[in-house]
Write an enzyme that holds these catalytic residues in place. Structure first.
Site, PDB file in Angstrom:
ATOM      1  N   ASN A   1     -34.026  -1.974  58.042  1.00 26.83           N
ATOM      2  CA  ASN A   1     -35.345  -1.731  57.182  1.00 26.83           C
ATOM      3  C   ASN A   1     -35.347  -0.356  56.763  1.00 26.83           C
ATOM      4  OD1 ASN A   1     -38.010  -1.894  56.229  1.00 26.83           O
ATOM      5  ND2 ASN A   1     -38.721  -1.785  58.135  1.00 26.83           N
ATOM      6  N   TRP A   2     -34.981  -0.273  55.426  1.00 25.96           N
ATOM      7  CA  TRP A   2     -34.720   0.930  54.678  1.00 25.96           C
ATOM      8  C   TRP A   2     -36.162   1.575  54.268  1.00 25.96           C
ATOM      9  CZ3 TRP A   2     -30.390   0.661  50.408  1.00 25.96           C
ATOM     10  CH2 TRP A   2     -29.294   0.371  51.103  1.00 25.96           C
ATOM     11  N   LYS A   3     -37.193   0.727  54.607  1.00 29.16           N
ATOM     12  CA  LYS A   3     -38.654   1.232  54.175  1.00 29.16           C
ATOM     13  C   LYS A   3     -38.677   1.846  52.805  1.00 29.16           C
ATOM     14  CE  LYS A   3     -39.636   1.395  59.149  1.00 29.16           C
ATOM     15  NZ  LYS A   3     -40.295   2.143  60.151  1.00 29.16           N
ATOM     16  N   HIS A  28     -44.732  -6.472  58.554  1.00 36.58           N
ATOM     17  CA  HIS A  28     -44.242  -5.330  59.177  1.00 36.58           C
ATOM     18  C   HIS A  28     -45.683  -4.671  59.913  1.00 36.58           C
ATOM     19  CE1 HIS A  28     -42.694  -1.449  59.842  1.00 36.58           C
ATOM     20  NE2 HIS A  28     -41.727  -1.926  60.224  1.00 36.58           N
ATOM     21  N   GLU A  67     -46.284  -1.581  59.349  1.00 43.13           N
ATOM     22  CA  GLU A  67     -47.024  -0.539  58.458  1.00 43.13           C
ATOM     23  C   GLU A  67     -47.676  -1.420  57.347  1.00 43.13           C
ATOM     24  OE1 GLU A  67     -43.192   1.098  57.689  1.00 43.13           O
ATOM     25  OE2 GLU A  67     -43.133   1.949  59.834  1.00 43.13           O
ATOM     26  N   GLU A  71     -41.726  -5.743  67.514  1.00 41.61           N
ATOM     27  CA  GLU A  71     -41.860  -4.296  67.534  1.00 41.61           C
ATOM     28  C   GLU A  71     -42.996  -3.641  67.999  1.00 41.61           C
ATOM     29  OE1 GLU A  71     -38.932  -3.135  63.871  1.00 41.61           O
ATOM     30  OE2 GLU A  71     -41.005  -3.698  63.013  1.00 41.61           O
ATOM     31  N   GLY A 128     -40.493   4.432  64.826  1.00 41.67           N
ATOM     32  CA  GLY A 128     -40.506   5.925  64.173  1.00 41.67           C
ATOM     33  C   GLY A 128     -40.787   7.129  65.024  1.00 41.67           C
ATOM     34  N   SER A 132     -37.491   2.311  67.185  1.00 41.63           N
ATOM     35  CA  SER A 132     -36.434   3.499  67.575  1.00 41.63           C
ATOM     36  C   SER A 132     -35.295   2.973  68.145  1.00 41.63           C
ATOM     37  CB  SER A 132     -37.212   4.548  68.439  1.00 41.63           C
ATOM     38  OG  SER A 132     -38.360   4.933  67.777  1.00 41.63           O
ATOM     39  N   GLY A 154     -35.195   0.885  61.727  1.00 41.82           N
ATOM     40  CA  GLY A 154     -35.583   1.735  60.668  1.00 41.82           C
ATOM     41  C   GLY A 154     -34.693   3.195  60.424  1.00 41.82           C
ATOM     42  N   GLY A 155     -35.197   4.160  61.089  1.00 47.28           N
ATOM     43  CA  GLY A 155     -34.784   5.316  60.750  1.00 47.28           C
ATOM     44  C   GLY A 155     -32.926   5.300  60.873  1.00 47.28           C
TER      45      GLY A 155
HETATM   46  P1  PGA Z   1     -37.606   2.345  63.478  1.00 49.14           P
HETATM   47  O1  PGA Z   1     -38.506   1.648  62.520  1.00 49.14           O
HETATM   48  O2  PGA Z   1     -36.159   2.271  63.881  1.00 49.14           O
HETATM   49  O3  PGA Z   1     -37.447   3.701  62.661  1.00 49.14           O
HETATM   50  O4  PGA Z   1     -38.460   2.847  64.871  1.00 49.14           O
HETATM   51  C1  PGA Z   1     -38.246   0.159  63.137  1.00 49.14           C
HETATM   52  C2  PGA Z   1     -38.908  -0.850  62.076  1.00 49.14           C
HETATM   53  O5  PGA Z   1     -40.123  -0.219  61.560  1.00 49.14           O
HETATM   54  O6  PGA Z   1     -38.747  -1.759  61.701  1.00 49.14           O
END
Ligand code: PGA
Length: 250
Positions: free
Chosen positions: A9-11, A94, A96, A166, A172, A212, A233-234
């Site tokens: 998930n590149w956001k 998600h 966010e 999640e 994050g 994470s 994500g990251g």
């Molecule tokens: P993260 O993000 O791996 O940076 O914690 C995961 C996500 O939000 O899908």
């Protein structure tokens, strides 16, 4: 029995040129993956990623979709638009989107229905806040989020949905749920699916862990029986890291 699926998930990261470079670097590193490999990218990167990923095992995903077919919804994209752009997967709900953009369980459900009707594969995100876990609401909350989101789908359609568990406090932050915590809560989601749709369907649904997840903790998480993959994500923004997660079993 269930094929693992690792999705990035590149956001809100990567221009089209950067996206193409990342996919080109990633291609040889994940070519022998035993799991499904997906990158969920910003819409401006669809064309670049589609072109760079052509002929590879990297599948294209989006990060959101609107429920209407068309109309006066400034800034939104319909499911048919995503399909026309070559998108196969879409992240819906998600945390966010829920935290910063007013996404609710009801709108998540509308988006899921529209995406499934258009033939997209849904990655449905659910998960609890830190205070909710501490108050003991995790199980009830993830059950509720999951079942509301799937309302209106047939059993066969539910079987094709991918759920991403999640915990919001792990996204994050560098904090991960322990392997056992993640496995336990994913087990709760699967039991809820079994109660509503039957064990056969529940056994088919792939449920990812997200929060994470990285090259260091992926092996332990993936060794858990209920965990069928990850939403990353990251660690999905650098080809070496993402490929180590994808190749967790090598
Ligand atoms: P993260 O993000 O791996 O940076 O914690 C995961 C996500 O939000 O899908």
């Amino acid at each position: 029995m269930r094929k693992a699926i690792i999705a990035g998930n590149w956001k809100m990261n990567k221009t089209p040129a950067e996206a193409a470079a990342l996919v080109n670097e990633l291609k040889p590193l994940v070519a022998d993956a035993s799991c499904d490999v997906v990158v969920c990218v910003p819409a401006v990167d669809f064309a670049a990623v589609k072109e760079a990923a052509a002929g590879s095992n990297i599948h294209l995903g989006a990060q959101n979709v609107h429920w209407a077919a068309s109309g006066a919804f400034t800034g939104e994209l319909s499911a048919d638009m995503l399909v026309a752009a070559g998108v196969e997967y879409v992240v819906i709900g998600h945390s966010e989107r829920r935290q910063y953009f007013g996404e609710t369980d009801a709108t998540v459900n509308k988006r899921v229905q529209a995406a499934v009707a258009a033939g997209l594969k849904v990655i449905l995100c659910v998960g609890e806040l830190k205070e909710e876990r501490e108050a003991g609401y995790t199980d009830a909350l993830v059950e509720y989020q999951t079942l509301i989101a799937l309302t209106g789908l047939t059993n066969e359609q539910v079987a094709e949905v991918i759920v991403a568990y999640e915990p919001v406090w792990a996204i994050g932050t560098g904090l991960t749920a322990t392997d056992e915590q993640a496995n336990e809560t994913i087990g709760v989601i699967r039991k809820a699916l079994a109660r509503k749709y039957g064990q056969d369907i529940a056994d088919k649904v792939r449920i990812q862990y997200g929060g994470s997840m990285n090259p260091k903790n992926v092996k332990g998480l993936m060794a858990q029986p209920e965990i069928d993959g990850g939403l990353i994500g990251g660690a999905s923004l650098k080809a070496p890291d993402f490929s180590l997660v994808v190749n967790y079993d090598k």
